[in-house]
Scaffold this active site. Structure first.
Site, PDB file in Angstrom:
ATOM      1  N   GLY A  34       0.805  -1.207   0.000  1.00  0.00           N
ATOM      2  CA  GLY A  34       0.000   0.000   0.000  1.00  0.00           C
ATOM      3  C   GLY A  34       0.838   1.256   0.000  1.00  0.00           C
ATOM      4  N   HIS A  37       2.704   4.835  -4.856  1.00  0.00           N
ATOM      5  CA  HIS A  37       3.285   6.032  -5.455  1.00  0.00           C
ATOM      6  C   HIS A  37       3.630   5.726  -6.912  1.00  0.00           C
ATOM      7  CE1 HIS A  37       7.011   3.861  -4.823  1.00  0.00           C
ATOM      8  NE2 HIS A  37       6.848   3.902  -3.509  1.00  0.00           N
ATOM      9  N   HIS A  40       5.073   2.328  -7.844  1.00  0.00           N
ATOM     10  CA  HIS A  40       4.084   1.253  -7.978  1.00  0.00           C
ATOM     11  C   HIS A  40       3.301   1.379  -9.280  1.00  0.00           C
ATOM     12  CE1 HIS A  40       4.487   1.571  -3.460  1.00  0.00           C
ATOM     13  NE2 HIS A  40       4.723   0.289  -3.650  1.00  0.00           N
ATOM     14  N   VAL A 183      12.334   3.648  -9.807  1.00  0.00           N
ATOM     15  CA  VAL A 183      11.831   4.970 -10.193  1.00  0.00           C
ATOM     16  C   VAL A 183      12.333   5.990  -9.174  1.00  0.00           C
ATOM     17  CG1 VAL A 183       9.780   6.378 -10.596  1.00  0.00           C
ATOM     18  CG2 VAL A 183       9.785   3.953 -11.242  1.00  0.00           C
TER      19      VAL A 183
END
Length: 339
Positions: A34, A37, A40, A183
């Site tokens: 969870g 961002h 993901h 990332v």
């Protein structure tokens, strides 16, 4: 019309969504805890591209208690389920599977777990005993529950990715594991759900992690370029004269030094990264280094000075109360090349 099936909380709902959307395409899963961002979202987009418009992409959201040790941040780990569902849908997921602890571990914590073995005791495993046993156990369970053809994981958690690949191979899970590059934010900091814990001052200090990795990578790239140049002509006076004739006498000398002096290679990469981390240890607030390692991704042991092949430069540190990790892949030499 959107294919998005919505938020699912149990395996019956997941099976229903899969029955309606899963055939005849391939099935993909992106596992998360969870607090989603852009990192993901990149995984979800990669999954969608991989399986195509007829495939089924499910994002799991589960904060796994088994992988948190005593005193770690299980209770304060960010939980933003509504925002997670929205981001997953926008990135191309077909459903979000957010089971309860009782759904994943009926009857309490499992008595039988997957052991991470020796690789799970190194680096992250040494700092967080039992962590990878918990990771592999929940990944194994979620692979069974979601039944994907392919699963996507970020390369930021390089040791975790290596452990999952090893588990899938050693235990014949029959699923393809795809790693997606890290990332980063514009300033170089690797995206992480824990970044939100950092104050502005702590964030400035935290930039040393990626800066150290880039310094090591730059040193490595310079070494490899000089080694390649050194191999163009035999290591003789004639080579230096030939390079000097086109204005590269200094480059010739440097190439010879890098190619022949034992202080180059992995040791120089580690040293370049360490300089940045040592500087950050003197900042306010300071960076408290856990480890800096240059390892073989096959087993996460430190590579020797004569190593050839793929490697991972990895770092972990605390800034304030927040622990962060980062890494960068490197390739040393060309198999069979003279040095």
């Amino acid at each position: 019309m959107s294919r998005f099936w919505g938020l699912l909380s149990d395996t019956d709902e997941l099976a229903d969504a899969h029955a309606h959307l899963g055939a005849p395409g391939r099935n993909a899963v992106v596992m998360t805890m969870g607090a989603l961002h852009e990192g993901h979202a990149t995984l979800v987009r990669a999954a969608r591209e991989h399986v195509g418009p007829k495939g089924f992409v499910v994002v799991t959201v589960f904060v796994n208690p088994l992988q948190f040790g005593q005193g770690e941040d299980l209770d304060r780990y960010p939980r933003t389920l509504d925002a997670d569902v929205k981001l997953a849908e926008q990135a191309g997921a077909d459903a979000v599977f957010a089971p309860s602890v009782d759904e994943v571990y009926p009857g309490g914590e499992p008595q039988v777990r997957i052991s991470a073995g020796p690789m799970g005791e190194r680096l992250e495993g040494a700092t967080r005993p039992g962590h990878f046993d918990g990771v592999l156990t929940v990944v194994g369970k979620l692979l069974h529950l979601t039944r994907p053809d392919v699963a996507f994981f970020g390369q930021k958690d390089a040791q975790q990715l290596a452990m999952i690949r090893r588990m899938v191979r050693d235990l014949n899970f029959g699923v393809e594991i795809v790693g997606v590059p890290t990332v980063r934010e514009a300033d170089g900091l690797a995206l992480s759900s824990r970044n939100r814990y950092l104050s502005p001052e702590e964030r400035r200090t935290a930039l040393a992690l990626s800066q150290a990795l880039f310094a090591g990578s730059d040193r490595h790239a310079a070494q490899e370029a000089l080694r390649a140049r050194a191999r163009e002509v035999p290591a003789t006076h004639a080579r230096a004269q030939a390079l000097s004739a086109i204005g590269e006498s200094r480059a010739a000398a440097d190439a010879h030094a890098v190619a022949k002096v034992p202080g180059g290679g992995p040791a120089a990469v580690r040293a370049a990264a360490r300089l940045l981390l040592d500087d950050a240890a003197r900042l306010k607030p300071p960076l408290v280094l856990d480890y800096l390692a240059l390892v073989d991704p096959a087993d996460f042991t430190e590579i020797p000075d004569d190593f050839t092949g793929e490697a991972v430069l990895a770092v972990a540190a605390k800034v304030g109360t927040t622990r962060l990790i980062d890494n960068i892949p490197l390739t040393f030499g060309t198999p069979g090349a003279a040095s």
